[in-house]
Design an enzyme around this catalytic site. Sequence first.
Site, PDB file in Angstrom:
ATOM      1  N   ARG A  44       0.850  -1.208   0.000  1.00 33.10           N
ATOM      2  CA  ARG A  44       0.000   0.000   0.000  1.00 33.10           C
ATOM      3  C   ARG A  44       0.886   1.260   0.000  1.00 33.10           C
ATOM      4  O   ARG A  44       0.623   2.209  -0.749  1.00 33.10           O
ATOM      5  CB  ARG A  44      -0.904  -0.022   1.233  1.00 33.10           C
ATOM      6  CG  ARG A  44      -2.213   0.685   0.997  1.00 33.10           C
ATOM      7  CD  ARG A  44      -3.252   0.385   2.052  1.00 33.10           C
ATOM      8  NE  ARG A  44      -4.575   0.612   1.470  1.00 33.10           N
ATOM      9  CZ  ARG A  44      -5.714   0.553   2.148  1.00 33.10           C
ATOM     10  NH1 ARG A  44      -5.722   0.241   3.413  1.00 33.10           N
ATOM     11  NH2 ARG A  44      -6.865   0.793   1.554  1.00 33.10           N
ATOM     12  N   PRO A  95     -12.506  -3.011  12.304  1.00 33.46           N
ATOM     13  CA  PRO A  95     -13.588  -3.825  11.722  1.00 33.46           C
ATOM     14  C   PRO A  95     -14.459  -4.485  12.786  1.00 33.46           C
ATOM     15  O   PRO A  95     -14.121  -4.463  13.973  1.00 33.46           O
ATOM     16  CB  PRO A  95     -12.820  -4.904  10.940  1.00 33.46           C
ATOM     17  CG  PRO A  95     -11.517  -5.018  11.651  1.00 33.46           C
ATOM     18  CD  PRO A  95     -11.196  -3.662  12.194  1.00 33.46           C
ATOM     19  N   GLY A 274     -30.039  -0.786  -1.395  1.00 38.12           N
ATOM     20  CA  GLY A 274     -29.562  -0.955  -0.014  1.00 38.12           C
ATOM     21  C   GLY A 274     -28.240  -0.234   0.146  1.00 38.12           C
ATOM     22  O   GLY A 274     -27.524  -0.040  -0.823  1.00 38.12           O
ATOM     23  N   GLY A 276     -24.323   0.239   1.317  1.00 38.90           N
ATOM     24  CA  GLY A 276     -23.127  -0.566   1.512  1.00 38.90           C
ATOM     25  C   GLY A 276     -22.039   0.301   2.107  1.00 38.90           C
ATOM     26  O   GLY A 276     -22.322   1.344   2.699  1.00 38.90           O
ATOM     27  N   CYS A 279     -18.574   1.183   6.596  1.00 37.33           N
ATOM     28  CA  CYS A 279     -18.832   1.731   7.934  1.00 37.33           C
ATOM     29  C   CYS A 279     -20.259   1.660   8.449  1.00 37.33           C
ATOM     30  O   CYS A 279     -20.452   1.429   9.642  1.00 37.33           O
ATOM     31  CB  CYS A 279     -18.327   3.168   7.997  1.00 37.33           C
ATOM     32  SG  CYS A 279     -16.534   3.213   7.884  1.00 37.33           S
ATOM     33  N   PHE A 280     -21.274   1.895   7.627  1.00 33.16           N
ATOM     34  CA  PHE A 280     -22.635   1.961   8.179  1.00 33.16           C
ATOM     35  C   PHE A 280     -22.977   0.689   8.963  1.00 33.16           C
ATOM     36  O   PHE A 280     -23.406   0.747  10.112  1.00 33.16           O
ATOM     37  CB  PHE A 280     -23.669   2.198   7.077  1.00 33.16           C
ATOM     38  CG  PHE A 280     -23.781   3.628   6.631  1.00 33.16           C
ATOM     39  CD1 PHE A 280     -23.091   4.638   7.287  1.00 33.16           C
ATOM     40  CD2 PHE A 280     -24.585   3.977   5.554  1.00 33.16           C
ATOM     41  CE1 PHE A 280     -23.201   5.962   6.880  1.00 33.16           C
ATOM     42  CE2 PHE A 280     -24.703   5.293   5.146  1.00 33.16           C
ATOM     43  CZ  PHE A 280     -24.003   6.287   5.797  1.00 33.16           C
TER      44      PHE A 280
HETATM   45  N1  LIG Z   1     -13.631   4.622   4.814  1.00 32.77           N
HETATM   46  C1  LIG Z   1     -14.251   5.727   5.175  1.00 32.77           C
HETATM   47  O1  LIG Z   1     -14.835   6.419   4.350  1.00 32.77           O
HETATM   48  C2  LIG Z   1     -14.267   6.168   6.596  1.00 32.77           C
HETATM   49  C3  LIG Z   1     -13.707   5.405   7.600  1.00 32.77           C
HETATM   50  N2  LIG Z   1     -13.714   5.844   8.900  1.00 32.77           N
HETATM   51  C4  LIG Z   1     -13.045   5.074   9.954  1.00 32.77           C
HETATM   52  O2  LIG Z   1     -11.627   5.255   9.805  1.00 32.77           O
HETATM   53  C5  LIG Z   1     -10.928   4.062  10.169  1.00 32.77           C
HETATM   54  C6  LIG Z   1     -10.047   3.618   9.016  1.00 32.77           C
HETATM   55  O3  LIG Z   1     -10.893   3.311   7.916  1.00 32.77           O
HETATM   56  P1  LIG Z   1     -10.289   3.084   6.451  1.00 32.77           P
HETATM   57  O4  LIG Z   1      -9.271   4.131   6.177  1.00 32.77           O
HETATM   58  O5  LIG Z   1     -11.445   2.927   5.550  1.00 32.77           O
HETATM   59  O6  LIG Z   1      -9.543   1.684   6.658  1.00 32.77           O
HETATM   60  P2  LIG Z   1      -8.484   1.007   5.680  1.00 32.77           P
HETATM   61  O7  LIG Z   1      -8.587  -0.438   5.915  1.00 32.77           O
HETATM   62  O8  LIG Z   1      -8.611   1.557   4.310  1.00 32.77           O
HETATM   63  O9  LIG Z   1      -7.073   1.545   6.233  1.00 32.77           O
HETATM   64  C7  LIG Z   1      -6.554   1.202   7.465  1.00 32.77           C
HETATM   65  C8  LIG Z   1      -5.045   1.014   7.317  1.00 32.77           C
HETATM   66  O10 LIG Z   1      -4.474   0.840   8.624  1.00 32.77           O
HETATM   67  C9  LIG Z   1      -3.364  -0.034   8.477  1.00 32.77           C
HETATM   68  N3  LIG Z   1      -2.993  -0.582   9.789  1.00 32.77           N
HETATM   69  C10 LIG Z   1      -3.695  -1.416  10.585  1.00 32.77           C
HETATM   70  N4  LIG Z   1      -3.027  -1.657  11.717  1.00 32.77           N
HETATM   71  C11 LIG Z   1      -1.868  -0.963  11.646  1.00 32.77           C
HETATM   72  C12 LIG Z   1      -0.764  -0.807  12.520  1.00 32.77           C
HETATM   73  N5  LIG Z   1      -0.720  -1.415  13.702  1.00 32.77           N
HETATM   74  N6  LIG Z   1       0.264  -0.017  12.135  1.00 32.77           N
HETATM   75  C13 LIG Z   1       0.225   0.604  10.930  1.00 32.77           C
HETATM   76  N7  LIG Z   1      -0.791   0.497  10.058  1.00 32.77           N
HETATM   77  C14 LIG Z   1      -1.830  -0.280  10.419  1.00 32.77           C
HETATM   78  C15 LIG Z   1      -3.862  -1.086   7.507  1.00 32.77           C
HETATM   79  O11 LIG Z   1      -2.769  -1.776   6.921  1.00 32.77           O
HETATM   80  C16 LIG Z   1      -4.653  -0.234   6.514  1.00 32.77           C
HETATM   81  O12 LIG Z   1      -3.862   0.157   5.407  1.00 32.77           O
HETATM   82  C17 LIG Z   1     -12.008   3.057  10.568  1.00 32.77           C
HETATM   83  O13 LIG Z   1     -12.157   3.122  11.966  1.00 32.77           O
HETATM   84  C18 LIG Z   1     -13.254   3.582   9.889  1.00 32.77           C
HETATM   85  O14 LIG Z   1     -14.425   3.231  10.598  1.00 32.77           O
HETATM   86  C19 LIG Z   1     -14.260   7.049   9.241  1.00 32.77           C
HETATM   87  C20 LIG Z   1     -14.820   7.859   8.284  1.00 32.77           C
HETATM   88  C21 LIG Z   1     -14.874   7.484   6.892  1.00 32.77           C
HETATM   89  O1  LIG Z   2     -17.869   6.634   8.592  1.00 32.15           O
HETATM   90  C1  LIG Z   2     -17.815   6.497   7.385  1.00 32.15           C
HETATM   91  O2  LIG Z   2     -17.200   5.593   6.810  1.00 32.15           O
HETATM   92  C2  LIG Z   2     -18.565   7.408   6.462  1.00 32.15           C
HETATM   93  O3  LIG Z   2     -19.781   6.699   6.100  1.00 32.15           O
HETATM   94  C3  LIG Z   2     -20.576   7.371   5.150  1.00 32.15           C
HETATM   95  O4  LIG Z   2     -19.853   7.596   3.951  1.00 32.15           O
HETATM   96  P1  LIG Z   2     -19.696   6.478   2.818  1.00 32.15           P
HETATM   97  O5  LIG Z   2     -20.045   5.142   3.373  1.00 32.15           O
HETATM   98  O6  LIG Z   2     -18.355   6.662   2.229  1.00 32.15           O
HETATM   99  O7  LIG Z   2     -20.752   6.873   1.683  1.00 32.15           O
HETATM  100  P2  LIG Z   2     -22.281   7.381   1.708  1.00 32.15           P
HETATM  101  O8  LIG Z   2     -22.407   8.448   0.710  1.00 32.15           O
HETATM  102  O9  LIG Z   2     -22.742   7.672   3.072  1.00 32.15           O
HETATM  103  O10 LIG Z   2     -23.059   6.117   1.151  1.00 32.15           O
HETATM  104  C4  LIG Z   2     -23.174   4.924   1.918  1.00 32.15           C
HETATM  105  C5  LIG Z   2     -24.113   3.970   1.204  1.00 32.15           C
HETATM  106  O11 LIG Z   2     -25.454   4.454   1.244  1.00 32.15           O
HETATM  107  C6  LIG Z   2     -25.991   4.509  -0.066  1.00 32.15           C
HETATM  108  N1  LIG Z   2     -26.950   5.631  -0.140  1.00 32.15           N
HETATM  109  C7  LIG Z   2     -26.553   6.869   0.213  1.00 32.15           C
HETATM  110  C8  LIG Z   2     -27.458   7.919   0.180  1.00 32.15           C
HETATM  111  C9  LIG Z   2     -28.779   7.689  -0.213  1.00 32.15           C
HETATM  112  O12 LIG Z   2     -29.647   8.590  -0.265  1.00 32.15           O
HETATM  113  N2  LIG Z   2     -29.151   6.424  -0.563  1.00 32.15           N
HETATM  114  C10 LIG Z   2     -28.265   5.387  -0.519  1.00 32.15           C
HETATM  115  O13 LIG Z   2     -28.636   4.232  -0.813  1.00 32.15           O
HETATM  116  C11 LIG Z   2     -24.786   4.668  -0.979  1.00 32.15           C
HETATM  117  O14 LIG Z   2     -25.057   4.275  -2.288  1.00 32.15           O
HETATM  118  C12 LIG Z   2     -23.789   3.770  -0.277  1.00 32.15           C
HETATM  119  O15 LIG Z   2     -23.985   2.427  -0.629  1.00 32.15           O
HETATM  120  C13 LIG Z   2     -20.983   8.733   5.711  1.00 32.15           C
HETATM  121  O16 LIG Z   2     -21.742   9.439   4.731  1.00 32.15           O
HETATM  122  C14 LIG Z   2     -19.757   9.544   6.107  1.00 32.15           C
HETATM  123  O17 LIG Z   2     -20.143  10.770   6.700  1.00 32.15           O
HETATM  124  C15 LIG Z   2     -18.924   8.730   7.087  1.00 32.15           C
HETATM  125  O18 LIG Z   2     -17.744   9.433   7.427  1.00 32.15           O
END
Ligand SMILES: NC(=O)C1=CN([C@@H]2O[C@H](COP(=O)(O)OP(=O)(O)OC[C@H]3O[C@@H](n4cnc5c(N)ncnc54)[C@H](O)[C@@H]3O)[C@@H](O)[C@H]2O)C=CC1
Ligand SMILES: O=C(O)[C@H]1O[C@H](OP(=O)(O)OP(=O)(O)OC[C@H]2O[C@@H](n3ccc(=O)[nH]c3=O)[C@H](O)[C@@H]2O)[C@H](O)[C@@H](O)[C@@H]1O
Length: 479
Positions: A44, A95, A274, A276, A279-280
């Site tokens: 990565r 997770p 639905g 996906g 996080c949700f």
């Molecule tokens: N994906 C999103 O849109 C959002 C995610 N979050 C939250 O943010 C957090 C991270 O989510 P993502 O970025 O999507 O996960 P991700 O799986 O894309 O990235 C996490 C990274 O952390 C690394 N990692 C794990 N343990 C480690 C360690 N001990 N040392 C160094 N690296 C390590 C992994 O190798 C991975 O690359 C989660 O708690 C998630 O719920 C919050 C808002 C939006």
């Molecule tokens: O904690 C997180 O990971 C993030 O989760 C969501 O962001 P994300 O999952 O990236 O995307 P969304 O735009 O929220 O969509 C989530 C899912 O709901 C669906 N969706 C969204 C909106 C809608 O009106 N209808 C609907 O089916 C989307 O297609 C998708 O599958 C939240 O919107 C973010 O604020 C939050 O930070």
Amino acid sequence: MKAYPKVSKICCIGAGYVGGPTCTVIASKCTDITVTIVDINESRIAQWNSDSLPIFEPGLEEIVKSRRGQNLFFSTDILKAVKEADLIFISVNTPTKNFGVGKGRAADLKHIEACARLIADHSTSSKIVVEKSTVPVRAAESLSRILKANTKPGVTYQVLSNPEFLAEGTAICDLLNPDRVLIGGEDTEEGQLAIAALSSVYEVWVPKERIITTNTWSSELSKLTANAFLAQRISSINAISAVCEATGADVSEVARAIGMDTRLGPKFLQSSVGFGGSCFQKDLLNLVYISECLNLPEVAEYWQQVLNMNEFQKSRFAKRIVETMFNTITNKKITLLGFAFKKNTGDTRESPAIYIAKYLLEEGAVLQIYDPKVDSKQVFADLSGTLSVNLSEVVTVSKNPYDAAVGSHAIVVCTEWDEFTSLDYERMYSRMLKPAFVFDGRKILNHKKLIDIGFHVETIGCKLNNIASSFFFQNGKHW
Ligand SMILES: NC(=O)C1=CN([C@@H]2O[C@H](COP(=O)(O)OP(=O)(O)OC[C@H]3O[C@@H](n4cnc5c(N)ncnc54)[C@H](O)[C@@H]3O)[C@@H](O)[C@H]2O)C=CC1
Ligand SMILES: O=C(O)[C@H]1O[C@H](OP(=O)(O)OP(=O)(O)OC[C@H]2O[C@@H](n3ccc(=O)[nH]c3=O)[C@H](O)[C@@H]2O)[C@H](O)[C@@H](O)[C@@H]1O
């Protein structure tokens, strides 16, 4: 107590969907701060340092390229970056636990704990440690205890909660122009100074009135609550979509009518196959688990229902495909348009497309899948494991939608990619077997036009007047 010195070196542990974009934007806005994003995943990090970034996010590549090697670095040397930093973001994955107590519901905090121990073992200077990952309420307490139990002489820690609200596909816009930045910390002089230090980083581009501060537990719980409310809205409109299908109401019209009430607002009312995303579901499961642990079964049940409704929506849609196609799809080719969990991302975590694909494969279908940002390796990885079929014989991943339509009985739209709205559907139709079906799980296509071409069209939350295809059935003619 003196104020914290100005933040000059940031380390972000976790180079994923959150850590990567978030700290890239910080580096681009605060060019006087050195930002190092570290990860245990070597490939990565190699991708972050290459021309082909590990995640697709509109606008990200340009910013990475403009700051990388200047004040933005991607590295696997975690110890060095931790030692040098005065502020550390923990952005690792949290997770759902798949073993032991809380299996299938609680958040697995092993990566967070590993970071805490690593920071405690290797820090030789004081740090502000920031929870960026989404965690259960009071996780900062455990983090603090691990850090403080292992502190070296002269080193102090302040733990802050600074949850991230970006959505994938719009991450850069969300980060550049956030609705709010939330910082939770201890109600002590040191805690408030740490909050001020982190706030000063965001204040470079975020108006101060949008930076809100709370106690640590409120901040942690606000993140879970925000995701729970957003998911609840989708489940609510999806529940209504089922009522629409049974009555002749149209969910888009209902959504428009209620969304104009300023108390409700128009966003997040798009009925779909639905929700996906990574996080949700994870965060709702976590909220349900926390509520149960707090002996609040009614609260747990309430939020569980949001998830149940999402499962209902996905299965309703999948069943409808089979029913509409004369109750059998065995050996029928079906084209899936979209595999990502939403448009403008290549992320497939918890994508409804995976559920639909597995359902159709179990029913004996042959799938031809096209997604502009998901490669075949990812599709096969997502579909592997649970099915009793030989995937390579029944799944093809196409490089374009027209190839994916060849010899197909039906098109199923799983992701709302803009490009799907402007495809040449006459061309698609000419390559398909007849009757040709379209199942629009995202309500993005021009249904009338498709029916005029000759398709039988089904979508979420309304009954369509498939006159052209009823004509086919009545006359039994081959189109
Ligand atoms: N994906 C999103 O849109 C959002 C995610 N979050 C939250 O943010 C957090 C991270 O989510 P993502 O970025 O999507 O996960 P991700 O799986 O894309 O990235 C996490 C990274 O952390 C690394 N990692 C794990 N343990 C480690 C360690 N001990 N040392 C160094 N690296 C390590 C992994 O190798 C991975 O690359 C989660 O708690 C998630 O719920 C919050 C808002 C939006
Ligand atoms: O904690 C997180 O990971 C993030 O989760 C969501 O962001 P994300 O999952 O990236 O995307 P969304 O735009 O929220 O969509 C989530 C899912 O709901 C669906 N969706 C969204 C909106 C809608 O009106 N209808 C609907 O089916 C989307 O297609 C998708 O599958 C939240 O919107 C973010 O604020 C939050 O930070």
